[in-house]
Design a protein around this motif. Structure first.
Motif, mmCIF file in Angstrom:
data_model
loop_
_atom_site.group_PDB
_atom_site.id
_atom_site.type_symbol
_atom_site.label_atom_id
_atom_site.label_comp_id
_atom_site.label_asym_id
_atom_site.label_seq_id
_atom_site.Cartn_x
_atom_site.Cartn_y
_atom_site.Cartn_z
ATOM 1 N N LYS A 47 -48.228 -7.752 0.059
ATOM 2 C CA LYS A 47 -49.111 -6.495 1.017
ATOM 3 C C LYS A 47 -48.445 -5.090 0.888
ATOM 4 N N THR A 48 -49.142 -4.236 0.650
ATOM 5 C CA THR A 48 -48.689 -2.898 0.616
ATOM 6 C C THR A 48 -50.304 -1.811 1.455
ATOM 7 N N LEU A 49 -49.886 -0.898 1.656
ATOM 8 C CA LEU A 49 -50.567 0.192 2.337
ATOM 9 C C LEU A 49 -51.224 1.027 0.763
ATOM 10 N N HIS A 50 -52.595 0.962 1.073
ATOM 11 C CA HIS A 50 -52.924 2.023 0.073
ATOM 12 C C HIS A 50 -52.634 2.939 0.394
ATOM 13 N N ASP A 61 -50.420 7.465 6.891
ATOM 14 C CA ASP A 61 -51.113 7.118 9.489
ATOM 15 C C ASP A 61 -50.209 5.806 9.150
ATOM 16 N N PRO A 62 -49.438 5.930 11.081
ATOM 17 C CA PRO A 62 -48.985 5.920 11.006
ATOM 18 C C PRO A 62 -49.481 4.567 11.790
ATOM 19 N N PRO A 84 -45.326 1.908 -1.350
ATOM 20 C CA PRO A 84 -45.341 1.510 -3.143
ATOM 21 C C PRO A 84 -46.277 2.583 -4.008
ATOM 22 N N PRO A 85 -45.426 2.388 -5.198
ATOM 23 C CA PRO A 85 -46.949 3.585 -6.293
ATOM 24 C C PRO A 85 -47.578 2.626 -6.254
ATOM 25 N N ASN A 90 -58.155 -5.222 -3.730
ATOM 26 C CA ASN A 90 -58.072 -3.603 -3.153
ATOM 27 C C ASN A 90 -59.300 -2.766 -2.180
ATOM 28 N N THR A 91 -58.745 -3.198 -0.724
ATOM 29 C CA THR A 91 -60.216 -2.687 0.092
ATOM 30 C C THR A 91 -59.926 -1.764 0.760
ATOM 31 N N GLY A 92 -59.237 -0.482 0.101
ATOM 32 C CA GLY A 92 -59.421 0.824 0.524
ATOM 33 C C GLY A 92 -58.392 0.949 1.542
#
Length: 573
Positions: free
Chosen positions: A297-300, A306-307, A256-257, A276-278
């Motif tokens: 919860k999303t990836l930064h 990053d697979p 997600p953006p 935001n943990t980075g």
């Protein structure tokens, strides 16, 4: 994108003894209970081999034990592993049973089973029963017969359950689609009917039951001389995704953006930015359909490509759903996204604070409150360990007290389930001060259930005393463990002695002196003063410092040599 629907199947079964004296075919299907629907459905068919009249018993016991026990194995087990262990155990039992029988009174059976789980079908096969898949008008045979390829020897099996100590099982897996029809048949059906006839009968029937009955009737009408059995499963809706499905979505969907308050994501309205943990972003959102608050919860965005990080988040979400599908108490429930347009995980929202935040804020806890919180955490760990899952990062920051008064264990991001991605497995996960000392020793295999219990013991010690039992630990700093921890009651006199014994056992330097299971930890806390544990013995010096004997011997030798020098140089002869 495939829609996420509730698991919906139509099942039909028909069996007839034909011209035989008895029907030695047996088939059954069983769906998981509604509260654990993620375990899917299992169907199996067996054709007993007549040897002293025990073929039917062999077929019945094989199918019933497999179908009844499949949903009882740990939910984290991969499907083929569960099938292999269950069938292997039953084969060992049947082989032993056959050896105990006199003469030729033995029982053998073929078996073909299909498991529908998530968006995947899995077939396990031994013998000459068969599994078929009808999709788009094409009927495909999924199995190969284990029988001699000769007209006069086709009834002679090369593999069967109960035949040999070693059982070789064929496994096949594939993607499940809405509209698929799966058929399990005995040789009394597929040895008589031609492929085209079976395809036509399966496709023309309105229901699964009608299809199974028509197949059996057609086989007998065509002159079948054997028992005839057909079990049909039609897929009308898919279940929640399995781990493989989650990994696939994690690879295919975009991240997600960067979300802001007021943004909408697949029906979730963002209401607050939480963390935001980075590596990850955590936001609070409201479900527009139910008005419930959730955590997303999303990836930064810097980790979008990053697979390994994608696989780790997919595993965390799948593991959370699996752990909470039967009993969510002690954990935060993970929700299945509805037709997601992006890759993210959705959790129930619970207001409150972590134990770390409460301790840093100076929150005071009574002994009863601490015991009840530790009991909740220990029971949650017990549920994890029974499913062969190790948390690996138990600490106050991952123990959460909700506004509803319930303690919950957070963060399965580094947990190992046996199916975790390599990136998770390779992590030396955990917080050093909460990791058992043997993890720092050379050659140790890594974290296990005992590591979680030790970490909970350190958490309890800090909760009671405000300190860590061995102080702040740096990686491989084994010197810190060369003294026994101070009893918490010496730092907080209102604590009962029985609780001293419990916590000191939990954080003992030697592994064999600690609790072996979460259930043992729970029992010690529940019994309390009524049946207190014995005071833990002091750790011997040699155990605390393996080089102590050498040091003592060196000191004695040095002292002896000094005395000898003094005697030689200064004392009169």
């Amino acid at each position: 994108m495939r829609p996420f629907m509730s698991f919906d199947v139509d099942i039909g079964h028909a069996s007839h003894k034909g011209p035989r004296e008895r029907n030695e075919d047996f088939a059954a299907a069983l769906r998981a209970a509604p509260h654990e629907a993620g375990r899917g459905l299992i169907a199996a068919i067996a054709d007993g081999v007549s040897a002293g009249g025990h073929g039917l018993v062999a077929a019945q016991t094989a199918v019933i034990s497999l179908v009844n026990d499949f949903h009882a194995v740990p939910a984290t087990w991969e499907t083929t592993v569960a099938l292999d262990r269950l069938l292997g155990a039953h084969n060992a039992w049947l082989v032993d049973h056959n050896r105990r029988r006199s003469g030729d009174a033995s029982g053998l059976t073929t078996l073909t089973a299909v498991v529908l789980r998530g968006h995947t079908w899995t077939v396990a096969h031994v013998g000459d029963t068969r599994a078929w898949l009808l999709r788009g008008g094409e009927c495909t045979q999924l199995t190969h017969d284990h029988a001699f390829d000769h007209p006069d020897l086709r009834s002679q099996l090369t593999r069967a359950i109960g035949l040999d100590d070693s059982l070789r099982i064929d496994f096949h897996q594939g993607e499940l689609q809405i509209g698929d029809t799966l058929l399990l048949s005995s040789d009394g059906v597929h040895q008589v009917l031609k492929h085209a006839a079976m395809r036509e009968l399966l496709g023309a029937a309105e229901t699964a039951q009608q299809a199974s009955e028509r197949l059996v009737e057609a086989a007998l009408a065509a002159g079948g001389r054997d028992n005839a059995t057909a079990l049909v499963v039609r897929v009308r809706g898919l279940d929640a995704g399995s781990l493989d499905d989650a990994l696939l979505l994690g690879r295919q969907l975009p991240i997600p953006p960067r979300l802001k308050v007021g943004d909408t994501l697949d029906g979730y309205v963002i209401t607050a930015l939480v963390a935001n943990t980075g590596v990850h972003r955590l936001v609070q959102a409201r479900d527009a359909a139910t008005r419930e608050l959730v955590a997303i919860k999303t990836l930064h965005e810097s980790r979008a490509g990053d697979p390994e990080e994608r696989a780790m988040l997919a595993h965390e979400a799948w593991l959370g759903r699996t752990v909470t599908e039967r009993d969510g108490q002690g954990f935060v429930r993970v929700r299945e996204p509805r037709d997601p347009s992006a890759f993210y995980a959705v959790f129930d929202w619970h207001g409150g604070r972590t134990l770390e935040q409460l301790l840093e804020a100076g929150q005071a806890f009574s002994v009863e409150e601490i015991v009840q919180g530790t009991l909740a955490a220990a029971r949650a760990l017990g549920r994890l360990h029974r499913q062969r899952v190790v948390h690996r990062d138990v600490k106050p920051a991952n123990l959460h007290l909700g506004d509803d008064g319930q303690w919950r264990l957070l963060d399965l991001g580094v947990a190992i389930s046996g199916r975790e991605p390599p990136a998770v497995r390779s992590l030396h996960a955990g917080t050093p001060s909460y990791m058992n000392p043997e993890q720092w020793e050379a050659g140790h295999a890594g974290a296990d259930a005992a590591s979680d219990l030790y970490a909970l013991g350190v958490t309890l010690y800090r909760w009671l005393s405000g300190r860590l039992p061995y102080g702040e630990i740096e990686p491989f700093q084994l010197a810190r463990y060369r003294r026994d921890p101070i009893a918490p009651s010496r730092l907080r006199p209102e604590l009962p002695i029985w609780l001293d014994h419990v916590v000191l056992k939990a954080v003992a330097r030697e592994r064999q002196q600690r609790f072996e299971t979460a259930e043992e930890f729970v029992l010690a806390l529940e019994r309390g003063a009524s049946r207190p544990l014995a005071a833990p013995p002091a750790t011997p010096l040699v155990a605390r410092d393996p080089n102590a004997l050498w040091k003592i011997a060196f000191a004695i030798s040095l002292l002896f040599n000094m005395l000898l020098v003094v005697w030689l140089l200064f004392l009169p002869r």
